[in-house]
Motif scaffolding. Structure first.
Motif, short mmCIF file in Angstrom:
data_model
loop_
_atom_site.label_atom_id
_atom_site.label_comp_id
_atom_site.label_asym_id
_atom_site.label_seq_id
_atom_site.Cartn_x
_atom_site.Cartn_y
_atom_site.Cartn_z
N ARG A 96 -11.01 34.19 -21.05
CA ARG A 96 -11.66 33.45 -20.02
C ARG A 96 -12.76 34.07 -19.61
NH1 ARG A 96 -6.75 32.60 -16.00
NH2 ARG A 96 -8.39 32.49 -14.64
N TRP A 97 -12.68 35.45 -19.40
CA TRP A 97 -13.58 36.51 -18.84
C TRP A 97 -14.87 36.31 -19.84
CZ3 TRP A 97 -15.99 40.58 -21.26
CH2 TRP A 97 -16.85 41.27 -20.47
N ALA A 98 -14.57 36.47 -21.09
CA ALA A 98 -15.52 36.42 -21.83
C ALA A 98 -16.38 35.01 -22.07
CB ALA A 98 -14.90 36.63 -23.54
N ARG A 99 -15.71 34.17 -21.90
CA ARG A 99 -16.55 32.93 -21.73
C ARG A 99 -17.44 32.67 -20.34
NH1 ARG A 99 -11.98 29.99 -22.01
NH2 ARG A 99 -11.84 29.52 -19.63
N ASP A 100 -16.76 33.24 -19.26
CA ASP A 100 -17.62 32.97 -18.05
C ASP A 100 -18.59 34.34 -17.76
OD1 ASP A 100 -16.09 30.79 -18.00
OD2 ASP A 100 -14.40 31.61 -16.72
N SER A 101 -18.55 35.44 -18.15
CA SER A 101 -19.26 36.56 -17.89
C SER A 101 -20.28 36.65 -18.73
CB SER A 101 -18.26 37.44 -17.38
OG SER A 101 -18.09 38.00 -18.61
N ARG A 102 -21.12 37.68 -18.36
CA ARG A 102 -22.00 37.99 -19.30
C ARG A 102 -21.97 39.65 -19.61
NH1 ARG A 102 -27.75 38.23 -15.62
NH2 ARG A 102 -27.19 39.78 -14.30
N PRO A 103 -22.30 40.23 -20.94
CA PRO A 103 -22.25 41.32 -21.21
C PRO A 103 -22.72 42.61 -20.35
CG PRO A 103 -23.69 40.47 -22.75
CD PRO A 103 -23.10 39.55 -21.82
N GLY A 104 -22.47 43.68 -20.44
CA GLY A 104 -22.79 44.53 -19.67
C GLY A 104 -24.15 45.18 -20.20
N PHE A 105 -24.94 45.88 -19.33
CA PHE A 105 -26.38 46.02 -19.58
C PHE A 105 -26.47 47.60 -19.86
CE2 PHE A 105 -30.64 46.96 -18.30
CZ PHE A 105 -31.47 46.12 -19.15
N GLU A 106 -27.35 47.83 -20.98
CA GLU A 106 -27.23 49.37 -21.44
C GLU A 106 -28.42 49.95 -20.85
OE1 GLU A 106 -26.24 49.96 -25.54
OE2 GLU A 106 -24.76 48.58 -25.37
N GLY A 107 -29.58 49.28 -20.30
CA GLY A 107 -30.67 49.77 -19.92
C GLY A 107 -30.84 50.53 -18.52
N VAL A 108 -32.15 50.43 -17.94
CA VAL A 108 -32.41 50.50 -16.61
C VAL A 108 -32.15 49.44 -15.68
CG1 VAL A 108 -34.12 51.34 -15.07
CG2 VAL A 108 -33.73 52.79 -17.28
N THR A 109 -31.73 49.53 -14.63
CA THR A 109 -31.71 48.47 -13.63
C THR A 109 -32.54 48.88 -12.49
OG1 THR A 109 -29.39 47.97 -14.30
CG2 THR A 109 -30.24 47.22 -12.05
N LEU A 110 -33.50 47.70 -12.23
CA LEU A 110 -34.36 48.17 -11.14
C LEU A 110 -34.03 46.91 -9.97
CD1 LEU A 110 -37.28 49.00 -10.04
CD2 LEU A 110 -38.24 46.95 -11.42
N LEU A 111 -33.90 47.64 -8.77
CA LEU A 111 -33.66 46.99 -7.66
C LEU A 111 -35.01 46.87 -6.42
CD1 LEU A 111 -30.13 48.34 -6.81
CD2 LEU A 111 -30.58 46.16 -7.87
N GLY A 112 -35.38 45.88 -6.30
CA GLY A 112 -36.68 45.90 -5.27
C GLY A 112 -37.08 44.48 -5.01
N HIS A 113 -37.94 44.16 -3.95
CA HIS A 113 -38.40 42.95 -3.57
C HIS A 113 -39.08 42.35 -4.56
CE1 HIS A 113 -40.11 39.67 -1.24
NE2 HIS A 113 -38.86 39.82 -0.43
N GLN A 114 -39.13 41.11 -5.11
CA GLN A 114 -40.08 40.52 -5.96
C GLN A 114 -41.52 40.66 -5.71
OE1 GLN A 114 -38.87 36.65 -6.72
NE2 GLN A 114 -40.84 36.11 -8.16
N TRP A 115 -41.77 40.73 -4.51
CA TRP A 115 -43.18 40.77 -4.05
C TRP A 115 -43.70 41.94 -3.54
CZ3 TRP A 115 -44.71 36.41 -6.30
CH2 TRP A 115 -43.79 35.44 -6.22
#
Length: 563
Positions: A144-163
């Motif tokens: 069920r988890w594999a069907r409903d979720s997306r895999p982990g991400f191995e790169g850089v994650t950016l947090l910030g306002h779109q504008w």
């Protein structure tokens, strides 16, 4: 901390995490053994011996981009019960399946927890044999988890306002350096921001694959954390190339392949303007076309193969002659000396001369366009300002995602500056609208672009249009203000070389110290050559830029032989 160190150090590539939380070390090892026996090939098993320690583990895994698929927590633990822990864990990893482990005496409490805390299941210890009492339950939950979720991400994650212009700058830097990244926004971004303990005033933030968080970071800090060199490894080189667009990459590859110890310097990343093109279709040898990013990456790999040393987020601030050497100084105070230098800094897009445009730069108005921007425009109307090939390629690429692409062209006809093959494709695309004799004269919006005012250049009539994204491809400005007065330029700031340096009587510029005339691509400072778009009278094409880079190296050899 009570965490299995072997599990935490295992590589991300081992798959989604199964976290066990059990305060009895012997029982904890037994649970982990059963899990690894069945799921160790596709999952990583991590152990924690308290609820507090397990929450720290979940936060670290989340920051590192690892996916947590399943949590098994013992009901009776000191400090924090399994129920309390699983309830708090839901805020950190809401998609993970949560299982409470109980003894027979605690079954009633476990059943209530399933209903009250929305647990996915409870299991009674011991479960021998696990093939009957453990694995079937976990198999179903993991499916069920594999069907409903997306895999982990191995790169850089950016947090910030779109504008945010600062967020946009980080996106461009990561893209130029071929660094995989994701820009988290909305609820998902807010959840990670809370997990990392980042305040709104500390944005934008970069979360590295190892979980390290950089808040409001200078590009140099990001580069260093990514393992990119920002300081030269030697004080002396045969050749320093400043700028890593097609001309700079061409010079670096040819220089290093011919035995010159070569340093390649850029303040952003490889590719230059060409590296941001979605598709280059008229470059020799690529009948199906090639994206600017792919071409730049191929050239970068080639340069690395020939042992070119590369500096990123390093800005040259001066080039001066000192005896037979040419000293390149950087903004961080360090300097290197070279026998010869090639300046290949390309050009920047000219700023839009419209009221309010500077206020919305990076906040809806963008100069040039990387291919990665297009998917974020899905379902929107996108405006393209410009009428040369770069604008045409951008319009075609954005039309694959946007609801509509509107090209705003100041002149009366696209054919005046754009290649015929592009004009034909634009005219055939029903999602692209071309408005000729149209100029953007003002932009409006509160903190971001919301409207543009366009003026008809024939009758002066104006119209206000709703707009959230506009990409500008007009004119070209050479970034040469950092060079000293000894470098001759034309009235637009482009560097003069070779024959262009001579006056009407064929004499070299004042202060030229040599008996010979300047070589074809040589600047007014002997031993400093210029290649690509930054050179006056250059042909603004990728192929010619690469050719000039190669030609500059030939002239470097000629210069070195004569000195």
């Amino acid at each position: 901390m009570g965490v299995d160190p072997f599990s935490l150090e295992a590589p991300v590539a081992r798959g989604p995490v199964l976290l066990t939380v059990e305060d009895d070390p012997a029982v904890s090892r037994a649970i982990a053994r059963d899990l690894r026996r069945r799921y160790g090939g596709d999952h990583r098993v991590v152990r924690a011996e308290s609820g507090r320690a397990a929450l720290d583990v979940l936060r670290e895994l989340t920051l590192r981009g690892e996916a947590t698929a399943l949590i098994l927590a013992d009901y009776r633990m000191p400090g924090m019960s399994g129920i309390d822990f699983l309830e708090q864990a839901m805020d950190v990893v809401p998609q993970a399946k949560r299982v409470l482990l109980t003894a027979y005496a605690d079954t009633d409490a476990a059943i209530r927890a399933v209903n009250d805390v929305d647990l996915d299941h409870y299991l009674v210890k011991p479960w021998d044999p696990p093939e009957e009492h453990l694995y079937p339950v976990l198999d179903e939950l993991l499916e069920r988890w594999a069907r409903d979720s997306r895999p982990g991400f191995e790169g850089v994650t950016l947090l910030g306002h779109q504008w945010s212009a600062e967020t946009q700058g980080l996106k461009e830097f990561l893209t130029s350096n071929q660094v995989p990244y994701r820009h988290l926004r909305g609820a998902e971004g807010s959840a990670l921001q809370e997990t990392a303990g980042i305040s709104d005033t500390a944005l934008p933030a970069v979360v590295m694959p190892d979980g390290v968080v950089l808040t409001c970071p200078p590009l140099r800090d990001v580069a260093e954390r990514l393992g990119l060199a920002t300081t030269a490894g030697s004080p002396l080189y045969d050749l320093v190339v400043i700028g890593s667009g097609p001309a700079g990459l061409g010079a670096a590859v040819y220089g290093a392949s011919e035995g010159l110890r070569t340093l390649l310097v850029d303040r952003a990343g490889v590719g230059g303007q060409a590296g941001r093109s979605s598709l280059i279709e008229n470059y020799l040898g690529f009948p199906q076309g090639v994206s600017g990013a792919e071409l730049a990456q191929r050239a970068r790999d080639q340069a690395v193969r020939f042992d070119v040393e590369m500096l990123t987020a390093a800005a040259a601030v001066d080039v001066v002659a000192q005896g037979e050497g040419r000293v390149v100084r950087f903004d961080d105070g360090h300097e290197v000396t070279a026998h010869a230098v090639v300046i290949a800094t390309g050009v920047w897009w000219s700023r839009l001369p419209a009221a309010g445009a500077d206020d919305h730069a990076g906040r809806g108005i963008y100069y040039g366009a990387s291919a990665h921007e297009a998917p974020g425009c899905k379902g929107e109307d996108v405006f393209i300002v410009g009428a040369a090939n770069s604008a045409g390629q951008a319009a075609l690429h954005f039309a694959r995602y946007a609801n509509r692409v509107v090209m705003l062209v100041r002149g009366p006809d696209l054919r005046l500056r754009m290649s015929a093959y592009l004009v034909g494709r634009i005219e055939a695309d029903p999602r692209i609208e071309v408005r000729t004799c149209t100029e953007v004269t003002a932009t409006e919006g509160d903190g971001r672009l919301e409207r543009i005012v366009v003026t008809d250049t024939r009758d002066g009539g104006t119209e206000t249009l709703p707009a959230s994204r506009m990409f500008v491809f007009i004119g070209a400005e050479p970034p040469t203000s950092w060079l000293g007065e000894q470098f001759a330029r034309n009235e637009r700031g482009f560097l003069l070389t070779g024959p262009s340096l001579l006056d009407d009587d064929g004499r070299p510029p004042r202060g030229w110290p040599l008996a010979r005339m300047p070589y074809h691509l040589e600047s007014s400072v002997p031993g400093v050559f210029v290649a690509g778009d930054v050179r006056a009278e250059s042909v603004k094409r990728v192929a010619s830029a690469v050719g000039e880079g190669a030609m500059a190296v030939t002239l470097v050899h000629k210069y070195l032989e004569a000195t």
